[in-house]
Write an enzyme that holds these catalytic residues in place. Structure first.
Site, mmCIF file in Angstrom:
data_model
loop_
_atom_site.group_PDB
_atom_site.id
_atom_site.type_symbol
_atom_site.label_atom_id
_atom_site.label_comp_id
_atom_site.label_asym_id
_atom_site.label_seq_id
_atom_site.Cartn_x
_atom_site.Cartn_y
_atom_site.Cartn_z
ATOM 1 N N CYS A 34 0.875 -1.171 0.000
ATOM 2 C CA CYS A 34 0.000 0.000 0.000
ATOM 3 C C CYS A 34 0.916 1.226 0.000
ATOM 4 O O CYS A 34 1.760 1.364 0.883
ATOM 5 C CB CYS A 34 -0.855 -0.052 1.268
ATOM 6 S SG CYS A 34 -1.826 1.424 1.542
ATOM 7 N N CYS B 282 -9.784 10.432 9.090
ATOM 8 C CA CYS B 282 -8.503 10.027 8.498
ATOM 9 C C CYS B 282 -7.328 10.833 9.047
ATOM 10 O O CYS B 282 -7.351 12.066 9.055
ATOM 11 C CB CYS B 282 -8.598 10.183 6.981
ATOM 12 S SG CYS B 282 -7.089 9.704 6.132
#
Ligand code: SAH
Length: 352
Positions: A111, A125
């Site tokens: 990722c 986030c």
């Protein structure tokens, strides 16, 4: 893509054709470019001196003209339970980004980050809290993969653009990166093994559909209607749920690629049976897959969830005929939701 680092040119961001043009411009033969390209993208050369099939004279000329943009591994966290490795990289300008190497039954997937920070402002986030600094060059996205592969000794078979940043807010660099990554003379990764995740920058979804790259598009939906989506994702005020779904339908019609919808479950916000019913109605007749993620707790916010709620929500969806899975938790012992390592580094003053 031609990107300058001061007076020099960022060699790893150049396509094979651009590299050939540059070398021919220096009076070199074209086949030299193929050699250099292989050293960079297949053999992960960290210096021009490693390119031993080139003359010392050419290596010196390359050093004067090009920069290599190596990444420095500032921190490596290894999980004891499942082989997950989290990297905090320092970029040449002192900024930091993160990557996570994960092991699945079908191979290693990494990722990667696409920006230093993020402008999108999603409430749950951590990447947003640490603030947006700049976009990453194609070379800086590639290097996260090449460096992790070399450091870990593990062959990387898949890439997800789900680290720090919004890939479609750095569109040109991300597209150049994808073309470089899949160049058969370079790293040669099939774009079928690459996922691009977006919070929903609608015009870019239409542009991406035209390119026919074969990637998997992953949409961070996280809520089934405008009211609850706008409450956690400011981007929804610009492009609402209906507009986003229309773009997704177009993307599927154009590319034939099944879309993956991410749904971060937040207790009391988007996890009721009524939410599941709205989501099912939205995705009815849609070839897609829903990935339910119990929201990762971040220090600054009080959003919570757990696997039991996620399983319950998955059952609601299943009863309504929607295909969904609960994302496996990897690296639980080095748990640090995306963007948290960078923020720590920033706090301790290591970033400029
Ligand atoms: N900007 C892109 C990609 C980076 S974020 C996007 O929005 O898709 C990668 C995924 O992690 C997104 O689905 C994002 O919404 C999700 N995410 C971010 N913070 C999270 C958290 N605290 N818990 C669970 N998922 C989170």
């Amino acid at each position: 893509m031609i990107i300058k680092c001061g007076e020099m040119t960022d060699i790893l961001s150049l396509s094979r054709e651009e590299l050939a043009e540059q070398l021919v411009g220096m009076g070199e033969k074209k086949f030299r470019a193929a050699q250099v390209f292989k050293w960079l993208h297949r053999r992960n050369a960290a210096s021009f001196d490693e390119m031993t099939d080139l003359s010392a004279q050419l290596r010196n000329r390359l050093k004067e003209k090009f920069c290599l943009n190596n990444l420095f591994i500032e921190k490596r966290l290894e999980s004891d339970i499942d082989n997950t490795v989290k990297y905090l990289y320092r970029l040449p300008d002192g900024n930091h980004v993160e990557s996570v190497l994960m092991e699945y039954s079908y191979g290693n997937t990494i990722c990667v980050s696409t920006q230093v920070g993020c402008k999108m402002g999603c409430r749950f986030c951590a990447s947003t809290i640490a603030g947006y600094k700049r976009d990453l060059a194609p070379s800086e996205i590639l290097r996260q993969i090449y460096t992790a592969q070399a450091d870990s000794g593990r062959k990387i078979a898949g890439v997800v653009l789900m680290g720090i940043g919004e890939p479609l807010d750095n569109y040109d660099n991300v597209v150049s990166f994808l073309r470089l990554l899949s160049d058969p003379e370079g790293f040669g990764m099939s774009l079928r093994h690459v996922s691009v995740s977006t919070c929903g920058i609608v015009p870019r979804i239409y542009e991406l559909a035209e390119l026919g790259l074969g990637i998997t598009l992953s949409i961070s939906l996280h809520a089934p209607d405008d009211e609850s989506r706008s409450a956690i994702m400011p981007v929804n005020d610009r492009w609402g749920v209906d507009e986003l779904m229309t773009a997704c339908r177009h993307y599927f019609a154009k590319t034939g690629r099944r879309i993956s919808f991410e749904y971060a479950l937040i207790n009391g916000h988007n996890d009721s049976r009524a939410d599941a019913a709205k989501l099912a109605a939205l995705l009815k007749d849609f070839v897609c897959h829903v990935n339910i993620i119990p929201v990762n707790k971040i220090k600054e916010r009080d959003f919570r969830s757990d696997r039991a709620s996620a399983q319950r929500f998955r059952k609601y969806l299943e009863e309504l005929g929607i295909n969904a899975t609960v994302r496996r938790t990897l690296g639980a012992d080095i748990e640090a939701a995306c963007g948290q390592l960078r923020r720590e580094a920033e706090k301790s003053g290591k970033t400029d």
